[in-house]
Design a protein around this motif. Structure first.
Motif, PDB file in Angstrom:
ATOM      1  N   ARG A 175       0.844  -1.210   0.000  1.00 16.07           N
ATOM      2  CA  ARG A 175       0.000   0.000   0.000  1.00 16.07           C
ATOM      3  C   ARG A 175       0.873   1.251   0.000  1.00 16.07           C
ATOM      4  NH1 ARG A 175      -2.858   0.292   5.587  1.00 16.07           N
ATOM      5  NH2 ARG A 175      -0.744  -0.288   6.140  1.00 16.07           N
ATOM      6  N   LEU A 177       0.761   4.954   1.721  1.00 17.22           N
ATOM      7  CA  LEU A 177       0.088   5.687   2.792  1.00 17.22           C
ATOM      8  C   LEU A 177       0.433   7.161   2.661  1.00 17.22           C
ATOM      9  CD1 LEU A 177       0.990   3.228   5.679  1.00 17.22           C
ATOM     10  CD2 LEU A 177      -1.283   3.592   4.722  1.00 17.22           C
ATOM     11  N   GLU A 239      -7.692   0.982  -4.167  1.00 18.01           N
ATOM     12  CA  GLU A 239      -7.801   0.270  -2.888  1.00 18.01           C
ATOM     13  C   GLU A 239      -6.436   0.046  -2.227  1.00 18.01           C
ATOM     14  OE1 GLU A 239      -8.772  -0.797  -5.834  1.00 18.01           O
ATOM     15  OE2 GLU A 239      -8.065  -2.832  -6.237  1.00 18.01           O
ATOM     16  N   ARG A 240      -5.361   0.356  -2.949  1.00 17.02           N
ATOM     17  CA  ARG A 240      -4.033   0.213  -2.330  1.00 17.02           C
ATOM     18  C   ARG A 240      -3.408   1.573  -2.003  1.00 17.02           C
ATOM     19  NH1 ARG A 240      -1.089  -3.772  -6.213  1.00 17.02           N
ATOM     20  NH2 ARG A 240       0.661  -3.449  -4.789  1.00 17.02           N
ATOM     21  N   GLU A 242      -3.997   4.786   0.734  1.00 13.88           N
ATOM     22  CA  GLU A 242      -4.735   5.211   1.929  1.00 13.88           C
ATOM     23  C   GLU A 242      -4.240   6.569   2.405  1.00 13.88           C
ATOM     24  OE1 GLU A 242      -4.809   2.197   5.017  1.00 13.88           O
ATOM     25  OE2 GLU A 242      -5.254   0.659   3.497  1.00 13.88           O
ATOM     26  N   VAL A 244      -3.779   8.969   5.873  1.00 18.06           N
ATOM     27  CA  VAL A 244      -3.783   9.046   7.335  1.00 18.06           C
ATOM     28  C   VAL A 244      -3.423  10.472   7.731  1.00 18.06           C
ATOM     29  CG1 VAL A 244      -1.375   8.238   7.535  1.00 18.06           C
ATOM     30  CG2 VAL A 244      -2.921   8.000   9.478  1.00 18.06           C
ATOM     31  N   GLN A 304      -7.659   9.153  11.753  1.00 12.31           N
ATOM     32  CA  GLN A 304      -8.430   8.982  10.512  1.00 12.31           C
ATOM     33  C   GLN A 304      -8.905  10.346  10.019  1.00 12.31           C
ATOM     34  OE1 GLN A 304      -9.279   6.347   8.765  1.00 12.31           O
ATOM     35  NE2 GLN A 304      -8.567   4.698  10.106  1.00 12.31           N
ATOM     36  N   TRP A 317     -12.465  10.677  -3.916  1.00 14.39           N
ATOM     37  CA  TRP A 317     -12.483   9.208  -4.047  1.00 14.39           C
ATOM     38  C   TRP A 317     -13.582   8.784  -5.012  1.00 14.39           C
ATOM     39  CZ3 TRP A 317      -8.907   5.794  -2.651  1.00 14.39           C
ATOM     40  CH2 TRP A 317      -8.023   6.116  -1.603  1.00 14.39           C
TER      41      TRP A 317
END
Ligand code: NAD
Ligand code: MG
Length: 394
Positions: A175, A177, A239-240, A242, A244, A304, A317
């Motif tokens: 992933r 990040l 989906e890979r 993200e 934070v 989050q 998204w």
């Protein structure tokens, strides 16, 4: 040894990224010279830069500013050529005299010159994320066909670039990040955002940036644009990727590998690090950025993102998942909304409302022709302008 002198065309020289670039360049006269500088319309600032950096060419995008540029150069007895207009931006981006192009214009206005640099096979330091969101596939194709090297200088993408396998592959990557500061309104609830002003939105806790990206950081649209940017630049599915929230903005982003290793790039929040990396890559040079003092920082926090208070990230998204021309709609609607907010014609919560209305109205379409995408961009600006006229100031 520094190797041959690199000649740089700096598009967006009078901006925040432009200034940081010139700060790094000035530290290394043995490595870099400025071949061309551009500004939108701030002729006095551009002339001061011409006096200091002696470019071969100076461009104002606004044609009405050309006489002032020409006369100012003459009054300073500078041999710099004065050009104006969008075609002149493309010309300096593709000029064989410049090997490196810093794409630091804000917004879709930077699209054509970034593409011209890609087609001409330049080393491109890519700050202008809007052009990737608008036409990422076409930009990457043009870079491949032209033999250009795209070096991301958005701090998150620069961090990921530094943490990916050195061979350019994706072996073992699980992933990406992306870190987000959360902006000046982190921790507020949606209803606490209705009255915020442009000055508050532009007062970023960690970074000093242009006004458009500062508002994007406050709405979290900046992170949304960056997720789409990462998808294109690094070729991983949504989906890979993200996000934070990391309020200190010291960890600039991370790559998570299948063996459980997570590699991160850290540094003080100062764009000169990413720009120095892009300018000298694959070498490292002094950027003027102070060394990181971890004990003084004392702690790193993570949380989050709050998609209820900051719906722009969710809208990004959504546009990325829809694909095709939807990201072009997202970007154009956002540019109109941010500009209206900065002018006091739209409230802060109106920004996501306007973008959502534009996405809702968009029937979808392909992203494989530049002409079609530019038409979607223009149509969205017209539609957003009309919606804006009928919207409550908040
Ligand atoms: P800025 O507003 O400070 O500067 C923008 C530059 O673009 C100026 O030189 C301006 O003259 C020029 N410009 C504006 N409109 C133009 C037009 N229509 N035609 C031609 N030139 C035009 O913006 P910035 O903060 O330096 O950001 C530039 C780009 O870099 C943006 O895409 C932003 O998202 C990206 N970026 C900025 C930062 C940062 O720290 N500032 C970080 C990451 C990415
Ligand atoms: Mg960034």
């Amino acid at each position: 040894m520094a190797g041959p002198l690199k000649t740089i065309a700096l598009l967006g020289a009078t901006g925040s990224i432009g200034g940081s670039t010139l700060d790094v360049v000035a530290r290394h006269p043995d490595r870099f010279r400025i071949g061309a500088l551009s500004a939108n319309g701030r002729v006095d600032e551009l002339l001061a830069l011409c006096e200091r950096f002696r470019p071969d060419t100076a461009v104002v995008a606004d044609e009405a500013a050309w006489p002032a540029l020409r006369d100012g150069l003459a009054a300073r007895r500078l041999p710099t050529r004065a050009l104006a207009g969008a075609a002149a931006l493309d010309e300096i981006a593709a000029d064989p005299a410049n090997d490196t192009v810093v794409a630091a214009i804000v917004g879709a206005a930077g699209m054509a010159s970034t593409l011209a640099a890609a087609r001409a096979g330049k080393r491109i330091l890519l700050a202008n994320k809007e052009s990737v969101v608008l036409a990422g596939d076409l930009l990457l194709q043009a870079a491949r066909a032209g033999g250009a090297t795209l070096l991301p200088v958005d701090s998150e993408h620069n961090a990921i670039f530094q943490c990916l396998p050195a061979d350019g592959g994706r072996q073992g990557v699980r992933r990406l990040l992306l870190t987000a500061s959360g902006g000046p309104f982190r921790g507020r609830r949606r209803e606490q955002l209705a009255e915020v002003t442009p000055e508050q939105a532009c007062a970023h806790p960690n970074w000093s940036m242009g006004r458009k990206i500062s508002v994007d950081s406050a709405t979290l649209m900046n992170k949304g644009l960056e997720v789409i940017e990462a998808r294109h630049l690094f070729g991983l599915p949504p989906e890979r990727i993200e996000v934070v929230v990391h309020p200190q903005s010291v960890i600039h982003s991370l790559v998570d590998y299948i063996d459980g290793s997570v590699l991160a790039q850290l540094g003080n929040p100062d764009m000169r690090t990413a720009l120095a990396y892009g300018l000298a890559w694959p070498e490292r040079i002094d950027s003027g950025v102070a060394p990181l003092d971890l004990a003084a920082l004392a702690r790193f926090d993570f949380e989050q993102p709050d998609l209820d208070a900051f719906p722009c990230l969710g809208l990004a998204w959504r546009a990325m998942a829809a694909g095709g021309s939807a990201p072009a709609v997202l970007n154009a609607a956002n540019e109109v909304a941010v500009s209206a907010f900065l002018q006091g014609r739209l409230g802060f919560l109106g920004i996501p409302a306007l973008i959502q209305a534009c996405l809702d109205a968009h029937p979808g379409g392909p992203a494989d022709s530049l002409g079609d995408l530019l038409e979607v961009d223009a149509a969205t600006r017209r539609a957003a302008g009309a919606l804006l006229a009928g919207m409550d100031r908040r």
